[in-house]
Design an enzyme around this catalytic site. Structure first.
Site, PDB file in Angstrom:
ATOM      1  N   GLY A  42       0.802  -1.225   0.000  1.00  0.00           N
ATOM      2  CA  GLY A  42       0.000   0.000   0.000  1.00  0.00           C
ATOM      3  C   GLY A  42       0.830   1.268   0.000  1.00  0.00           C
ATOM      4  CG  ASP A 180       5.431  11.804  12.931  1.00  0.00           C
ATOM      5  OD1 ASP A 180       4.310  11.296  12.755  1.00  0.00           O
ATOM      6  OD2 ASP A 180       6.407  11.166  13.363  1.00  0.00           O
ATOM      7  NE  ARG A 183      -0.463  11.866   9.484  1.00  0.00           N
ATOM      8  CZ  ARG A 183      -0.219  10.590   9.754  1.00  0.00           C
ATOM      9  NH1 ARG A 183       0.625  10.274  10.729  1.00  0.00           N
ATOM     10  NH2 ARG A 183      -0.805   9.638   9.057  1.00  0.00           N
ATOM     11  CG  HIS A 207       7.004   7.444  13.154  1.00  0.00           C
ATOM     12  ND1 HIS A 207       6.424   8.574  12.622  1.00  0.00           N
ATOM     13  CD2 HIS A 207       6.628   6.409  12.349  1.00  0.00           C
ATOM     14  CE1 HIS A 207       5.730   8.235  11.537  1.00  0.00           C
ATOM     15  NE2 HIS A 207       5.841   6.933  11.357  1.00  0.00           N
ATOM     16  CG  MET A 259       4.307   6.085   5.188  1.00  0.00           C
ATOM     17  SD  MET A 259       5.130   7.011   6.497  1.00  0.00           S
ATOM     18  CE  MET A 259       6.649   7.494   5.681  1.00  0.00           C
TER      19      MET A 259
END
Length: 345
Positions: A42, A180, A183, A207, A259
């Site tokens: 994915g 992170d 975001r 993380h 990601m």
């Protein structure tokens, strides 16, 4: 009308392509091989696409236990610099890795609703250990970008595997915590009402959950219109970003696209560093003396040997100091869990 629409699509496609090219460094770059382990998954598939778009990559090696020939064939049709080869199965892992400058590891199982990152541990820890054993053998000098969760444990596992093989170089092992940062930038820009393209927010610690500590007091441009309650809410949302996506996908996946984007950004920074671009700084989970813990995420200057310098935390607000104290015990436990796994199994 159809002609006008086609013109519009063509124009939009051209500007998108230009934007993607601009987001990476450009033209005459040295030969660089990038290997992606878990390329059919994915995260692996969109990451493969993004790395194919990066002009710093001359050879793109895609590996997985299944499905890789299809992904490689698909991605190879894109008219960019890199040659693409797909490798499938344990017996071809060595070929996939030989000569790699950067190895990105998104391999493993994703989070499902109700799972913590620790629930993933036993499956992903074993996968990471096997892959790192092969890296030590076939490309011991590569920069290793660890995406497989829980990163707080998989990076220490990798370090122990490399130590046992006699190939460990702390400057070449990175836990990818870029999501992170991505975001934190996005959420901060939305709340502060500033253009996200100019925003920077360091994120330190680890993380996972509470170990993720965004330093909004150091954000640029500095927004003086945010209350302490809003900073707390932004911190919490950054820490829970992964859970937000898992719940929104309702059992059908985790944060794969964002990601992959974050992984591509960090790999690009590593390639720029290898190529001698000055002042490349990203946050990453690395071997560190910033705290008493052996691994910690903070700003890192990247260069021709990987880590050139691990940068300090800088000035923290009282709220961030509290967050730092709160995260240390959990991060310590996750690091020790990884070291213990690597040495017991």
């Amino acid at each position: 009308m159809r002609t006008a629409m086609l013109r519009s699509i063509k124009s939009s496609s051209s500007s998108t392509s230009t934007l993607l090219r601009r987001s990476y460094s450009s033209e005459s770059a040295p030969e660089r091989k990038v290997a992606i382990l878990g390329a059919a998954g994915g995260i692996g598939q969109p990451l493969s696409l993004l790395m194919k778009l990066n002009p710093l990559v001359s050879s793109l090696s895609l590996y997985d236990i299944a499905g890789t020939p299809g992904v490689a064939a698909d991605v190879s049709h894109i008219n960019t610099r890199s040659e693409v080869v797909g490798y499938m199965g344990d017996e071809n892992l060595g070929k996939a890795l030989e000569g790699a400058d950067v190895v990105i590891i998104p391999a493993g199982v994703p989070r499902k609703p109700g799972m913590t990152r620790d629930d993933l541990f036993n499956i992903n820890a074993g996968i990471v250990k096997g892959l790192c054993t092969a890296i030590a053998k076939y490309c011991p000098h590569a920069l290793v970008n660890m995406i497989s969760n829980p990163v707080n444990s998989t990076v220490p596992i990798a370090s122990e595997v490399f130590k046992k093989a006699g190939t460990y170089d702390e400057k070449r092992l990175f836990g990818v915590t870029t999501l992170d940062v991505v975001r934190a930038k996005t959420f901060y820009a939305g709340k502060a009402k500033v253009p996200v393209s100019g925003v920077n927010v360091p994120v330190v610690g680890g993380h996972a959950g509470v170990t993720i500590l965004p330093l909004f007091s150091q954000a640029t441009p500095q927004a003086n219109n945010l209350s302490s309650e809003e900073i707390v809410a932004l911190t919490k949302r950054t820490q829970d970003g992964g859970t937000e996506v898992v719940e929104a996908k309702a059992g059908k996946g985790s944060a794969t696209l964002s990601m992959a984007y974050a992984g591509a950004i960090f790999a690009d920074a590593c390639l720029k560093g290898l190529n001698g671009v000055p002042d490349v700084v990203e946050c990453s989970f690395v071997q560190s003396n910033v705290t008493e813990l052996p691994f910690f995420a903070s700003k890192v200057r990247l260069g021709k040997n990987g880590v050139e310098e691990v940068l300090g935390l800088g000035s923290l607000s009282d709220y961030e100091k509290q967050g730092l104290e709160a995260l240390l015990p959990e991060l310590k436990s996750s690091i020790e869990k990884g070291i213990k796994f690597a040495n017991q199994n």
